[in-house]
Write an enzyme that holds these catalytic residues in place. Structure first.
Site, PDB file in Angstrom:
ATOM      1  N   ASN A   1      -4.246   8.618   7.298  1.00  0.00           N
ATOM      2  CA  ASN A   1      -4.738   8.000   5.949  1.00  0.00           C
ATOM      3  C   ASN A   1      -6.448   7.110   6.293  1.00  0.00           C
ATOM      4  OD1 ASN A   1      -4.803   5.611   4.064  1.00  0.00           O
ATOM      5  ND2 ASN A   1      -2.663   6.539   3.535  1.00  0.00           N
TER       6      ASN A   1
ATOM      7  N   TYR B   1       1.021  -1.181   0.535  1.00  0.00           N
ATOM      8  CA  TYR B   1      -0.015   0.120  -0.102  1.00  0.00           C
ATOM      9  C   TYR B   1       1.156   1.472   0.243  1.00  0.00           C
ATOM     10  CZ  TYR B   1      -3.662   3.302   1.618  1.00  0.00           C
ATOM     11  OH  TYR B   1      -5.214   4.342   1.860  1.00  0.00           O
TER      12      TYR B   1
ATOM     13  N   GLU C   1     -11.563   5.763  -6.889  1.00  0.00           N
ATOM     14  CA  GLU C   1     -10.587   5.793  -6.045  1.00  0.00           C
ATOM     15  C   GLU C   1      -9.479   6.687  -7.084  1.00  0.00           C
ATOM     16  OE1 GLU C   1      -9.641   4.981  -2.838  1.00  0.00           O
ATOM     17  OE2 GLU C   1      -8.882   6.128  -3.289  1.00  0.00           O
ATOM     18  N   ASP C   2      -8.739   8.266  -6.683  1.00  0.00           N
ATOM     19  CA  ASP C   2      -8.105   8.523  -7.504  1.00  0.00           C
ATOM     20  C   ASP C   2      -7.987   9.097  -8.772  1.00  0.00           C
ATOM     21  OD1 ASP C   2      -5.821   8.331  -4.904  1.00  0.00           O
ATOM     22  OD2 ASP C   2      -4.699   7.277  -5.936  1.00  0.00           O
TER      23      ASP C   2
ATOM     24  N   ARG D   1      -5.884  10.503 -10.969  1.00  0.00           N
ATOM     25  CA  ARG D   1      -4.604  11.559  -9.951  1.00  0.00           C
ATOM     26  C   ARG D   1      -3.857  10.832  -8.938  1.00  0.00           C
ATOM     27  NH1 ARG D   1      -4.856  11.129  -4.993  1.00  0.00           N
ATOM     28  NH2 ARG D   1      -6.743  11.244  -4.122  1.00  0.00           N
TER      29      ARG D   1
ATOM     30  N   ASP E   1     -13.061   7.247  -1.858  1.00  0.00           N
ATOM     31  CA  ASP E   1     -12.850   7.218  -0.801  1.00  0.00           C
ATOM     32  C   ASP E   1     -11.880   8.981  -0.722  1.00  0.00           C
ATOM     33  OD1 ASP E   1     -11.154   6.077   1.066  1.00  0.00           O
ATOM     34  OD2 ASP E   1      -9.903   5.735   0.001  1.00  0.00           O
ATOM     35  N   ASP E   2     -11.002   9.117  -1.893  1.00  0.00           N
ATOM     36  CA  ASP E   2     -10.793  10.500  -1.037  1.00  0.00           C
ATOM     37  C   ASP E   2     -11.420  11.556  -0.645  1.00  0.00           C
ATOM     38  OD1 ASP E   2      -8.287   9.327  -2.782  1.00  0.00           O
ATOM     39  OD2 ASP E   2      -9.443   9.391  -4.566  1.00  0.00           O
TER      40      ASP E   2
ATOM     41  N   ASN F   1      -0.230  11.517  -0.428  1.00  0.00           N
ATOM     42  CA  ASN F   1       1.212  10.649  -0.103  1.00  0.00           C
ATOM     43  C   ASN F   1       1.878  10.916  -1.868  1.00  0.00           C
ATOM     44  OD1 ASN F   1      -0.017   9.722   2.109  1.00  0.00           O
ATOM     45  ND2 ASN F   1      -1.747   9.145   1.267  1.00  0.00           N
TER      46      ASN F   1
ATOM     47  N   LYS G   1      -5.103  -1.167  -2.633  1.00  0.00           N
ATOM     48  CA  LYS G   1      -6.343  -0.998  -1.151  1.00  0.00           C
ATOM     49  C   LYS G   1      -6.932  -1.988  -1.528  1.00  0.00           C
ATOM     50  CE  LYS G   1      -6.487   3.741  -1.165  1.00  0.00           C
ATOM     51  NZ  LYS G   1      -6.734   4.967  -0.367  1.00  0.00           N
TER      52      LYS G   1
HETATM   53  N1  LIG Z   1      -3.879  10.735   3.306  1.00  0.00           N
HETATM   54  C1  LIG Z   1      -5.068  10.560   2.866  1.00  0.00           C
HETATM   55  O1  LIG Z   1      -5.487   9.472   2.983  1.00  0.00           O
HETATM   56  C2  LIG Z   1      -5.317  11.004   1.408  1.00  0.00           C
HETATM   57  C3  LIG Z   1      -6.320  11.003   1.028  1.00  0.00           C
HETATM   58  C4  LIG Z   1      -6.922  11.477  -0.182  1.00  0.00           C
HETATM   59  C5  LIG Z   1      -5.574  11.963  -0.524  1.00  0.00           C
HETATM   60  N2  LIG Z   1      -4.423  12.214  -0.190  1.00  0.00           N
HETATM   61  C6  LIG Z   1      -3.366  12.904  -0.396  1.00  0.00           C
HETATM   62  O2  LIG Z   1      -3.873  14.204  -0.635  1.00  0.00           O
HETATM   63  C7  LIG Z   1      -3.047  15.071  -2.293  1.00  0.00           C
HETATM   64  C8  LIG Z   1      -4.026  15.746  -2.320  1.00  0.00           C
HETATM   65  O3  LIG Z   1      -5.068  14.843  -3.893  1.00  0.00           O
HETATM   66  P1  LIG Z   1      -6.169  15.830  -4.166  1.00  0.00           P
HETATM   67  O4  LIG Z   1      -7.383  13.909  -4.429  1.00  0.00           O
HETATM   68  O5  LIG Z   1      -6.933  16.360  -3.726  1.00  0.00           O
HETATM   69  O6  LIG Z   1      -5.812  16.420  -5.030  1.00  0.00           O
HETATM   70  P2  LIG Z   1      -6.367  17.486  -5.733  1.00  0.00           P
HETATM   71  O7  LIG Z   1      -4.974  17.344  -7.984  1.00  0.00           O
HETATM   72  O8  LIG Z   1      -7.711  17.304  -5.603  1.00  0.00           O
HETATM   73  O9  LIG Z   1      -6.005  18.806  -5.709  1.00  0.00           O
HETATM   74  C9  LIG Z   1      -4.433  18.961  -4.989  1.00  0.00           C
HETATM   75  C10 LIG Z   1      -4.407  20.749  -4.374  1.00  0.00           C
HETATM   76  O10 LIG Z   1      -3.438  21.178  -4.033  1.00  0.00           O
HETATM   77  C11 LIG Z   1      -3.811  22.601  -4.718  1.00  0.00           C
HETATM   78  N3  LIG Z   1      -2.055  22.598  -4.693  1.00  0.00           N
HETATM   79  C12 LIG Z   1      -0.929  22.703  -5.855  1.00  0.00           C
HETATM   80  N4  LIG Z   1       0.002  23.412  -4.927  1.00  0.00           N
HETATM   81  C13 LIG Z   1      -0.316  24.049  -4.297  1.00  0.00           C
HETATM   82  C14 LIG Z   1       0.577  25.195  -3.906  1.00  0.00           C
HETATM   83  N5  LIG Z   1       2.088  25.130  -3.748  1.00  0.00           N
HETATM   84  N6  LIG Z   1      -0.082  25.084  -2.303  1.00  0.00           N
HETATM   85  C15 LIG Z   1      -1.048  25.126  -2.057  1.00  0.00           C
HETATM   86  N7  LIG Z   1      -1.774  23.627  -2.825  1.00  0.00           N
HETATM   87  C16 LIG Z   1      -1.854  23.453  -3.959  1.00  0.00           C
HETATM   88  C17 LIG Z   1      -4.067  22.298  -6.385  1.00  0.00           C
HETATM   89  O11 LIG Z   1      -4.438  24.027  -6.463  1.00  0.00           O
HETATM   90  C18 LIG Z   1      -5.310  21.916  -5.648  1.00  0.00           C
HETATM   91  O12 LIG Z   1      -6.429  22.595  -5.061  1.00  0.00           O
HETATM   92  C19 LIG Z   1      -2.723  13.575  -2.194  1.00  0.00           C
HETATM   93  O13 LIG Z   1      -1.344  13.823  -2.849  1.00  0.00           O
HETATM   94  C20 LIG Z   1      -3.301  12.618  -2.426  1.00  0.00           C
HETATM   95  O14 LIG Z   1      -2.022  11.223  -2.161  1.00  0.00           O
HETATM   96  C21 LIG Z   1      -4.249  11.694   0.979  1.00  0.00           C
HETATM   97  O1  LIG Z   2      -3.675   6.068  -1.215  1.00  0.00           O
HETATM   98  C1  LIG Z   2      -3.329   6.526  -0.209  1.00  0.00           C
HETATM   99  O2  LIG Z   2      -2.247   6.089   0.572  1.00  0.00           O
HETATM  100  C2  LIG Z   2      -4.602   7.888   0.117  1.00  0.00           C
HETATM  101  C3  LIG Z   2      -5.121   8.292  -0.945  1.00  0.00           C
HETATM  102  O3  LIG Z   2      -6.633   7.516  -1.242  1.00  0.00           O
HETATM  103  C4  LIG Z   2      -4.511   8.962  -1.879  1.00  0.00           C
HETATM  104  O4  LIG Z   2      -4.616   9.169  -2.759  1.00  0.00           O
HETATM  105  O5  LIG Z   2      -3.250   9.684  -1.661  1.00  0.00           O
HETATM  106 MG   LIG Z   3      -6.661   7.943  -2.931  1.00  0.00          MG
END
Ligand SMILES: NC(=O)c1ccc[n+]([C@@H]2O[C@H](COP(=O)([O-])OP(=O)(O)OC[C@H]3O[C@@H](n4cnc5c(N)ncnc54)[C@H](O)[C@@H]3O)[C@@H](O)[C@H]2O)c1
Ligand SMILES: O=C(O)C[C@H](O)C(=O)O
Ligand SMILES: [Mg+2]
Length: 607
Positions: A494, A133, A275-276, A186, A298-299, A449, A204
């Site tokens: 996460n 993962y 997802e993603d 994404r 999920d996101d 991530n 997942k």
């Molecule tokens: N920890 C978790 O469980 C978890 C869950 C979902 C997503 N994520 C992570 O979150 C991140 C974003 O996912 P998402 O689906 O929202 O992506 P996304 O592409 O939909 O959104 C990214 C956002 O970040 C902004 N951004 C880009 N550069 C920036 C900067 N320099 N300063 C401020 N904002 C900035 C963009 O304008 C956009 O609004 C990914 O890395 C993903 O892995 C983590």
């Molecule tokens: O996949 C993960 O670890 C969490 C989340 O779904 C992500 O997109 O980053």
């Molecule tokens: Mg995800």
């Protein structure tokens, strides 16, 4: 109401007793129709050297295996020994080399013998989750073309338009309970990886088996390949996906529509986890399908619940009552599917706590994207972010597009939460500015991530923002040694803490839809899992070692919420009336009993 009490099911027995119970729950002896080498090549049924002599005789395996029968425990030890020696032999080599080597050895076992694979995964989840993962799965997706040996799951492409209804019947499994679907647009914070994103649904669903005990014969990872806009991949001669730009607009939606209809026709009760997907499609598909199919994103939704549980934990860590949540200043960095999902759920919770006053709730939250602070002055303001845009007069001293550093210095937030996908943007000046936070225990959530995309790492957070912070990251980091015997605790914020329970609870409730109420119940359950004693140490989320137990409780909370909303139609022999009469403890026990556990089941009837 948010209750803070750790619920321990009265029937939670020792882990060995639980294993026995789960194994006993496997319905009947599985009788295989295959024979000889076909069985050895089928990872669902293969036992390698573990086939007993009776099965070797009756399944045409005699002569196809070395003569000695090796027990499951011996096979297990043998695998772990080779894993440990790989660890030893790769010591000192770069992270990518070591983690891909570990992924390969696990993947080979996955391809050969699923029972043994899932057993080692469950027993060593803390060590193996980062391999199968996040974060290694990101590296696997990036290198998918080179790593590809055998397909896993299903692939539907734009070229399959009009064919999906028949294609879905190509899947060999009779029943599918859980599907994870991506279009690869994404992948984590790594961007558009096209067909290579299939690694994410696979990872997942491995977590679904390990954490939720979904039977691996009933899971299905799916890639919807509608092209890619990643030029490097388009030019790569070894790229395995469609070499065309991504479909857009109605063309795109018609593919997803057709796919959803096909899945629903063959398995009307299957749950589909999106997802993603890039933000526009994440929101559009969620809105389009959530009242028609049993699905969630999920996101957007899983992440929101995990973040909310962490935010509430932060209030407790400050020694304040939960009602003080309404006074927390929260800065969310990243206005994408995840950041907006988190803000939506946080504001819903804040509103409830402030007597349904959404204005009060919104006042506490600030949102930034790549162009800085989002205000109503923003030109071309994204409609999805518009509800969270600040009135310029409410952010005195700050301007539209103010930088992260300006915002942190001016607002002195209690919480800084990153979901931007951009590694390192919580840099030294930003983290140092968090020392001036209005909170005695400021929270830093670096949730992007994989590891390289985290807004900051754990060591820097404690070093620059100070030892009093609470810290959480999306990818795992080691705890930080703060000197004098003190430890800076690293939490893994996460969505893995919620999605398995959301899926399992929905499945066992028999609900046809996943409502906000069910998702809220999941988040509340996670929030109340941690004891005050743990919270005092900065522990916001339980150890991943207890992921099965957490998932059982989250699953039960989801079942109960579905019952309350009159959506539960039951599952298998358990009807809605029985679900209704179950106490909380009984619901947890019901969920646990339905968790699959890997043991070799007989493949022939005893004579
Ligand atoms: N920890 C978790 O469980 C978890 C869950 C979902 C997503 N994520 C992570 O979150 C991140 C974003 O996912 P998402 O689906 O929202 O992506 P996304 O592409 O939909 O959104 C990214 C956002 O970040 C902004 N951004 C880009 N550069 C920036 C900067 N320099 N300063 C401020 N904002 C900035 C963009 O304008 C956009 O609004 C990914 O890395 C993903 O892995 C983590
Ligand atoms: O996949 C993960 O670890 C969490 C989340 O779904 C992500 O997109 O980053
Ligand atoms: Mg995800």
């Amino acid at each position: 109401m948010w209750k803070v009490a750790r619920f321990v099911a009265s029937n939670v027995r020792s882990s060995s007793q639980r294993r026995f119970l789960s194994a006993a729950a496997i319905p009947g002896a599985c009788i295989v129709h295959k024979r000889g080498a076909d069985i050895l090549h089928d990872p669902w049924f293969n036992k390698d050297t573990g086939f007993p002599l009776t099965e070797r005789d009756r399944l045409g395996l005699r002569g196809l295996l070395p003569p000695r029968v090796i027990s499951f425990e011996q096979q297990y030890d043998r695998f772990m020994e080779s894993y440990r020696s790989l660890e030893k032999n790769t010591q000192g080599q770069p992270y990518s080399v070591v983690s891909l080597a570990k992924w390969r050895i696990l993947n080979r076992l996955h391809d050969r013998n699923e029972t043994l694979y899932y057993r080692v995964l469950i027993d060593n989840i803390k060590d193996f989750a980062p391999i199968i993962y996040t974060p290694t799965v990101g590296l696997v997706c990036q290198n998918y073309s080179g790593l590809f040996r055998r397909p896993r799951g299903m692939y539907f492409s734009a070229k399959d338009k009009g064919e999906m209804m028949s294609m879905i019947y190509n899947w060999p499994g009779q029943q599918v309970d859980m599907i994870v679907l991506t279009d690869g647009s994404r992948i984590l914070g790594l961007g558009d990886l096209g067909v290579q994103g299939i690694g994410i649904p696979i990872g997942k669903l491995d977590m679904y088996v390990a954490a939720a005990g979904i039977n691996p014969q009933r899971i299905l990872p799916i890639m919807l390949d509608v092209g890619t806009n990643n030029q490097k991949l388009l030019e790569d001669p070894l790229y395995l996906g469609l070499r065309q730009p991504r479909l857009e607009g109605e063309e795109y939606l018609s593919i997803v529509d057709e796919f959803m209809e096909a899945v629903h026709t063959r398995w009307p009760k299957a749950i589909v986890q999106f997802e993603d997907f890039q933000m526009k499609w994440a929101f559009e598909t969620l809105q389009r399908y959530r009242k028609r199919f049993c699905m969630f994103n999920d996101d957007v939704q899983g992440t929101a619940g995990v973040a909310l549980a962490g935010l509430l934990g932060t209030v407790r860590a400050q020694g304040r009552p939960l009602s003080d949540f309404v006074n927390q200043k929260i800065v969310v960095v990243g206005a994408g599917s995840a950041g907006l999902g988190v803000l939506t759920m946080a504001i819903q919770a804040l509103s409830r706590m402030s007597g349904n006053n959404e204005m009060v709730a919104k006042n506490q939250c600030y949102l930034l994207d790549k162009d800085g602070l989002i205000t109503k002055e923003r030109k071309n303001l994204d409609p999805a972010a518009a509800p969270f845009a600040k009135d310029i007069k409410d952010v005195e001293g700050l301007r539209e597009g103010a930088s992260l550093l300006e915002v942190v210095k001016k607002l002195k937030p209690h919480v800084l939460l990153g979901l931007s996908g951009v590694g390192g943007i919580f840099n030294e000046p930003v983290l140092k500015a968090m020392r001036e936070s209005d909170s005695p225990k400021p929270a830093i959530f670096s949730m992007s991530n994989p590891t390289m995309n985290a807004e900051c790492n754990a060591a820097d957070a404690f070093k620059h923002a100070g030892p009093n912070i609470v810290f959480a990251s999306g990818s795992p980091f080691e705890n930080v040694d703060l000197g004098n015997g003190k430890v800076g605790h690293v939490n893994q914020a996460n969505n893995m803490y919620l999605f398995p329970g959301i899926g399992l609870g929905t499945l066992l409730s028999g609900a046809h839809f996943i409502t906000d109420g069910m998702l809220q119940a999941a988040a509340e359950c996670l929030a109340s899992y941690i004891t005050d004693e743990e919270i005092q140490k900065g522990i916001l989320y339980p150890s991943i070692d207890s992921i099965r137990h957490i998932t059982a409780e989250v699953g039960a909370a989801v079942v109960q919420a579905a019952v309350e909303e009159d959506l539960a139609e039951g599952h298998g022999d358990v009807g809605p009336r029985e679900l209704k009469h179950m106490s909380k403890e009984e619901t947890v026990a019901y969920v646990m009993q339905n968790m699959w556990f890997p043991v070799y089941s007989p493949l022939v009837h005893e004579k």
